[in-house]
Design a protein around this motif. Structure first.
Motif, PDB file in Angstrom:
ATOM      1  N   HIS A 135      40.957  50.570  54.331  1.00  0.00           N
ATOM      2  CA  HIS A 135      41.014  50.291  55.771  1.00  0.00           C
ATOM      3  C   HIS A 135      42.038  49.195  56.016  1.00  0.00           C
ATOM      4  CE1 HIS A 135      38.774  49.135  59.740  1.00  0.00           C
ATOM      5  NE2 HIS A 135      39.914  49.776  59.953  1.00  0.00           N
ATOM      6  N   VAL A 136      43.167  49.569  56.619  1.00  0.00           N
ATOM      7  CA  VAL A 136      44.219  48.625  56.991  1.00  0.00           C
ATOM      8  C   VAL A 136      44.180  48.499  58.507  1.00  0.00           C
ATOM      9  CG1 VAL A 136      46.688  48.130  56.935  1.00  0.00           C
ATOM     10  CG2 VAL A 136      45.603  49.326  55.009  1.00  0.00           C
ATOM     11  N   VAL A 137      43.957  47.288  59.033  1.00  0.00           N
ATOM     12  CA  VAL A 137      43.733  47.137  60.466  1.00  0.00           C
ATOM     13  C   VAL A 137      44.462  45.910  61.000  1.00  0.00           C
ATOM     14  CG1 VAL A 137      41.542  45.914  60.056  1.00  0.00           C
ATOM     15  CG2 VAL A 137      41.991  46.962  62.295  1.00  0.00           C
ATOM     16  N   ASN A 138      45.085  46.069  62.154  1.00  0.00           N
ATOM     17  CA  ASN A 138      45.731  44.984  62.878  1.00  0.00           C
ATOM     18  C   ASN A 138      44.911  44.685  64.119  1.00  0.00           C
ATOM     19  OD1 ASN A 138      47.352  43.265  64.382  1.00  0.00           O
ATOM     20  ND2 ASN A 138      49.177  44.567  64.315  1.00  0.00           N
ATOM     21  N   ARG A 139      44.250  43.524  64.149  1.00  0.00           N
ATOM     22  CA  ARG A 139      43.436  43.109  65.290  1.00  0.00           C
ATOM     23  C   ARG A 139      44.128  42.036  66.136  1.00  0.00           C
ATOM     24  NH1 ARG A 139      38.616  45.584  63.978  1.00  0.00           N
ATOM     25  NH2 ARG A 139      38.026  45.585  61.762  1.00  0.00           N
TER      26      ARG A 139
END
Length: 434
Positions: A135-139
């Protein structure tokens, strides 16, 4: 003289610092967390790496052929760069396995410059695990765009959401995301909702896209069945790309996905995109994909909000739903326009419900300026279904040219309701074996 000497010293230190290589850290079941983490004296557990700050160019390497329990977590403090990425992978013979239980195997949050390669990640049980394998996520807020993600030769299985997921999930609900994403030579199976999923924040009136320059190639996605308890929308797709401006999906294979999806409002598809611009889907095969109810289960799909995109040189066969679905749903973001479907093959799609080789429809903002040409459609009867070669409804300025449709067993070649302005049929060949 002292000033000159000091300048020389500072210059030398700067040069030395620029040539120093970031540390590599090794993990092995035979290691100890009190070790320095070197190849000769590796660490033992994932918890040890979670407490270590990584530097650009650094590597975290798991011993190939071995199994590690836990959840690897990397944050903005661990970010690499495009030229000096942080590498998470295996060393020695074969690929290492990370067993994540009910959590994420590898999580990268608010960081770019990562390479994740040569690993197997597994969840405990997709009915209990509610997470993704990688899971690669930009928040980050305000449409922040992070750079460079590489996922290569990764197998992801038995997770409750997606096997591999790259996500924009900005805290202020803007379209933050990633530029330059490549997912290659990877396999995702046995995951509930998606095999591979690249997505942004759901927005019915977006002004931009979360991701740019996304490439998915040479991947396999199969046996991702869906969640029978989720009735609000689709689950059980092979690969889905959305909120992307500029993407390619090629040389991928999707099969036997979606069979547990019981939603009546939206269904799964083997390989598809929606809410996206400038997408090229080519040289893929999608077959034996299913749906548990009455919706979808098809091979390929340009869905609501796709523009300036091309479906070409693909092979769809034996799917429950349409071989090639070109469709706008109600409330779709962006406008569906200027798309092309060409040089594709559909063989015996529409095995369930009312679908067929190519199915074009609109329940939202409209389907317009669509070119469909040089495709081959072969369709035969299916028990309990009403397939057809081609179906087009509620469109404007759709052009269907130079296609070949062959049907057997009394299956209709074409079904086209009236009142579709600008609809053009030209140079097509139709053959019913009966």
């Amino acid at each position: 003289m002292r000033t000159f000497a000091a300048l020389l010293l500072c210059s030398g230190l700067t040069f030395l610092g620029s040539t120093l290589r970031a540390a590599d850290y090794y993990l092995s079941p035979s290691g100890q967390d009190s070790n320095p983490g070197s190849l000769a004296q590796p660490w033992k557990t994932i918890a040890r790496i979670n407490g270590t700050k990584l530097e650009p160019g650094g590597r975290v390497l798991f011993e190939g052929g071995q199994v590690f329990q836990g959840n690897a977590v990397f944050t903005a403090e661990d970010a690499g760069t495009a030229s000096r990425p942080v590498v998470i992978g295996s060393y020695g013979k074969g690929r290492a396995t990370i067993e994540a239980g009910n959590g994420v195997a590898i999580s990268v949050e608010n960081a770019g410059g990562f390479v994740i390669r040569d690993l197997i990640v597994r969840g405990a049980d997709r009915t209990k695990n509610k997470s993704s394998g990688v899971h690669v996520v930009n928040r980050l807020p305000r449409d922040a765009r992070l750079q460079s993600i590489r996922i290569d030769n990764v197998e992801a299985a038995d997770f409750g959401y997606a096997g591999i997921m790259v996500q924009g999930d900005a805290s202020d609900k803007t379209q933050s995301g990633y530029n330059d994403v490549r997912i290659t030579r990877s396999v995702a199976h046995g995951n509930a909702y998606y095999g591979i999923y690249v997505t942004g924040v759901w927005d019915t009136k977006p002004t931009t896209y979360a991701h740019t320059n996304v490439y998915i190639g040479y991947c396999q996605v199969y046996d991702n069945p869906g969640d029978p308890a989720f009735l609000e929308n689709h689950s059980g797709s092979g690969i889905l790309m959305d909120y992307i401006d500029g993407g390619v999906m090629e040389w991928c294979v999707a099969y036997n996905n979606g069979y547990l999806c019981d939603s009546k409002t939206g269904g799964p598809v083997g390989l598809w995109t929606h809410a996206a611009n400038n997408i090229l889907i080519q040289y893929n095969e999608s077959y034996n994909n299913r749906t548990g109810k009455s919706v979808d289960g098809g091979g390929f799909d340009f869905d609501g909000g796709v523009s300036n995109s091309i479906l070409q040189y693909n092979y769809s066969h034996d799917n429950d739903g349409a071989g090639y679905l070109l469709y706008v749903y109600g409330g779709a973001p962006y406008t569906f326009r200027n798309n092309i479907c060409r040089y594709n093959i559909s063989a015996n799609d529409g095995r369930k419900n009312h679908y067929g080789g190519i199915w074009v429809g609109n329940d939202g903002r409209g389907v317009s300026d669509l070119e469909i040409y040089n495709n081959t459609i072969l369709v035969s009867p299916a028990a309990g279904a009403t397939p057809k070669g081609l179906f087009i409804r509620d469109t404007s300025h759709v052009r269907f040219r130079n296609n070949l449709i062959v049907s057997s067993g009394g299956v209709p070649l074409v079904e086209v309701p009236k009142d579709q302005p600008g609809l053009l049929f030209q140079g097509n060949n139709y053959w019913s074996t009966d």
